[in-house]
Design a protein around this motif. Structure first.
Motif, PDB file in Angstrom:
ATOM      1  N   SER A 217       0.835  -1.213   0.000  1.00 21.46           N
ATOM      2  CA  SER A 217       0.000   0.000   0.000  1.00 21.46           C
ATOM      3  C   SER A 217       0.863   1.253   0.000  1.00 21.46           C
ATOM      4  CB  SER A 217      -0.895  -0.032   1.239  1.00 21.46           C
ATOM      5  OG  SER A 217      -1.585   1.157   1.372  1.00 21.46           O
ATOM      6  N   LYS A 218       1.908   1.247   0.788  1.00 19.85           N
ATOM      7  CA  LYS A 218       2.810   2.394   0.844  1.00 19.85           C
ATOM      8  C   LYS A 218       3.494   2.605  -0.506  1.00 19.85           C
ATOM      9  CE  LYS A 218       6.684   4.122   3.578  1.00 19.85           C
ATOM     10  NZ  LYS A 218       7.650   3.807   4.630  1.00 19.85           N
ATOM     11  N   GLU A 219       3.940   1.496  -1.121  1.00 18.20           N
ATOM     12  CA  GLU A 219       4.587   1.609  -2.437  1.00 18.20           C
ATOM     13  C   GLU A 219       3.612   2.149  -3.474  1.00 18.20           C
ATOM     14  OE1 GLU A 219       6.185  -2.243  -3.297  1.00 18.20           O
ATOM     15  OE2 GLU A 219       7.848  -2.009  -1.877  1.00 18.20           O
ATOM     16  N   ARG A 220       2.349   1.659  -3.424  1.00 21.28           N
ATOM     17  CA  ARG A 220       1.342   2.177  -4.364  1.00 21.28           C
ATOM     18  C   ARG A 220       1.121   3.666  -4.151  1.00 21.28           C
ATOM     19  NH1 ARG A 220      -1.391  -2.704  -3.773  1.00 21.28           N
ATOM     20  NH2 ARG A 220      -2.643  -1.917  -2.060  1.00 21.28           N
ATOM     21  N   ALA A 221       1.051   4.072  -2.887  1.00 27.83           N
ATOM     22  CA  ALA A 221       0.851   5.493  -2.597  1.00 27.83           C
ATOM     23  C   ALA A 221       2.045   6.305  -3.097  1.00 27.83           C
ATOM     24  CB  ALA A 221       0.661   5.697  -1.097  1.00 27.83           C
ATOM     25  N   GLU A 222       3.265   5.780  -2.882  1.00 30.28           N
ATOM     26  CA  GLU A 222       4.459   6.490  -3.355  1.00 30.28           C
ATOM     27  C   GLU A 222       4.475   6.578  -4.882  1.00 30.28           C
ATOM     28  OE1 GLU A 222       7.740   4.358  -1.652  1.00 30.28           O
ATOM     29  OE2 GLU A 222       7.524   5.327   0.307  1.00 30.28           O
ATOM     30  N   LYS A 223       4.133   5.481  -5.556  1.00 33.34           N
ATOM     31  CA  LYS A 223       4.093   5.486  -7.024  1.00 33.34           C
ATOM     32  C   LYS A 223       3.051   6.463  -7.543  1.00 33.34           C
ATOM     33  CE  LYS A 223       5.752   0.822  -7.920  1.00 33.34           C
ATOM     34  NZ  LYS A 223       5.410  -0.523  -8.396  1.00 33.34           N
ATOM     35  N   LEU A 224       1.883   6.473  -6.869  1.00 34.01           N
ATOM     36  CA  LEU A 224       0.827   7.393  -7.275  1.00 34.01           C
ATOM     37  C   LEU A 224       1.283   8.840  -7.091  1.00 34.01           C
ATOM     38  CD1 LEU A 224      -2.105   7.712  -8.246  1.00 34.01           C
ATOM     39  CD2 LEU A 224      -2.789   7.658  -5.837  1.00 34.01           C
ATOM     40  N   GLU A 225       1.940   9.104  -5.963  1.00 39.52           N
ATOM     41  CA  GLU A 225       2.456  10.449  -5.707  1.00 39.52           C
ATOM     42  C   GLU A 225       3.509  10.831  -6.739  1.00 39.52           C
ATOM     43  OE1 GLU A 225       2.571  14.075  -3.964  1.00 39.52           O
ATOM     44  OE2 GLU A 225       1.186  12.445  -3.473  1.00 39.52           O
TER      45      GLU A 225
ATOM     46  N   ARG B 203       5.085  13.832 -11.578  1.00 35.95           N
ATOM     47  CA  ARG B 203       5.578  13.843 -12.962  1.00 35.95           C
ATOM     48  C   ARG B 203       4.546  14.464 -13.891  1.00 35.95           C
ATOM     49  NH1 ARG B 203       8.453   7.959 -13.360  1.00 35.95           N
ATOM     50  NH2 ARG B 203      10.325   8.545 -12.226  1.00 35.95           N
ATOM     51  N   SER B 204       3.292  14.076 -13.707  1.00 34.84           N
ATOM     52  CA  SER B 204       2.253  14.647 -14.573  1.00 34.84           C
ATOM     53  C   SER B 204       2.138  16.151 -14.324  1.00 34.84           C
ATOM     54  CB  SER B 204       0.913  13.947 -14.356  1.00 34.84           C
ATOM     55  OG  SER B 204       0.468  14.130 -13.030  1.00 34.84           O
ATOM     56  N   LYS B 205       2.331  16.580 -13.074  1.00 31.61           N
ATOM     57  CA  LYS B 205       2.314  18.011 -12.763  1.00 31.61           C
ATOM     58  C   LYS B 205       3.483  18.714 -13.439  1.00 31.61           C
ATOM     59  CE  LYS B 205       0.779  19.794  -8.606  1.00 31.61           C
ATOM     60  NZ  LYS B 205       0.898  20.039  -7.159  1.00 31.61           N
ATOM     61  N   GLN B 206       4.662  18.078 -13.413  1.00 32.02           N
ATOM     62  CA  GLN B 206       5.841  18.668 -14.075  1.00 32.02           C
ATOM     63  C   GLN B 206       5.609  18.769 -15.574  1.00 32.02           C
ATOM     64  OE1 GLN B 206       9.091  16.149 -12.916  1.00 32.02           O
ATOM     65  NE2 GLN B 206       9.477  17.276 -11.005  1.00 32.02           N
ATOM     66  N   VAL B 207       5.037  17.712 -16.147  1.00 30.02           N
ATOM     67  CA  VAL B 207       4.742  17.747 -17.585  1.00 30.02           C
ATOM     68  C   VAL B 207       3.760  18.875 -17.891  1.00 30.02           C
ATOM     69  CG1 VAL B 207       3.602  16.463 -19.456  1.00 30.02           C
ATOM     70  CG2 VAL B 207       5.287  15.329 -17.991  1.00 30.02           C
TER      71      VAL B 207
END
Length: 181
Positions: free
Chosen positions: A126-134, A139-143
């Motif tokens: 769950s933590k890894e999923r949250a980190e990946k989502l973040e 990245r999408s914000k940077q793009v």
């Protein structure tokens, strides 16, 4: 107590005699035991042997006594062996019960460990999923920001663009009025 201290401070012969008489007048355990000891009643078996007049009868009675003794010893050994076998069976049963209890405790401990591992793995996933989502959001914000910057830059540059009517004049000016580098 005070009299004893007085006796100890002034050891005269009179006090020593009285002290000695005090120590011997009290009955000791040994004397008390000798006076009050009660002996067991005589055993009927001891001194019950009356010597027979005939030697053959004596041999027969002696052989019978030996057989009786052998039978008693055999029975005592048999009883002892049975008792030892029962004790061995009981000990084995207790050992088996202990081993079963240990096995059950180990199985429960292992199950608890496995459950804890699963919980930790689920938390980690769950933590890894949250980190990946973040990370994906960042990245999408940077793009998005890069796109906005690019669009902003294009908008600024586009304000400097030249109309088509003035384009030919600018090209002619650039050709005629060259600046050396």
């Amino acid at each position: 107590m005070a009299a004893l201290r007085h006796l100890l401070r002034s050891p005269t012969t009179k006090t020593l005699k009285s002290f000695r008489s005090l120590s011997t007048s009290a009955p000791s355990h040994h004397n008390h035991h000798q006076r009050n000891h009660q002996y067991l009643t005589p055993n009927d078996y001891i001194n019950s042997w009356e010597p027979p007049r005939d030697p053959e009868e004596a041999h027969a009675r002696l052989a019978q006594l030996r057989r009786d003794y052998a039978d008693k010893v055999r029975q005592a050994r048999k009883d002892y062996i049975e008792e030892m076998e029962l004790m061995r069976i009981e000990k084995r049963r207790q050992d088996d019960a202990k081993m079963e209890a240990l096995r059950i405790a180990n199985a429960e401990r292992k199950a608890a460990k496995d459950a804890a591992k699963k919980v930790r793995a689920a938390e980690r996933a769950s933590k890894e999923r949250a980190e990946k989502l973040e990370l994906w959001r960042m990245r999408s914000k940077q793009v998005e920001e890069k796109k906005k910057e690019k669009n902003e830059l294009m908008r600024r540059k586009s304000s400097m663009w030249i109309d088509e009517s003035e384009l030919e004049k600018k090209i002619l000016e650039a050709i005629v009025d060259t600046t050396p580098l």
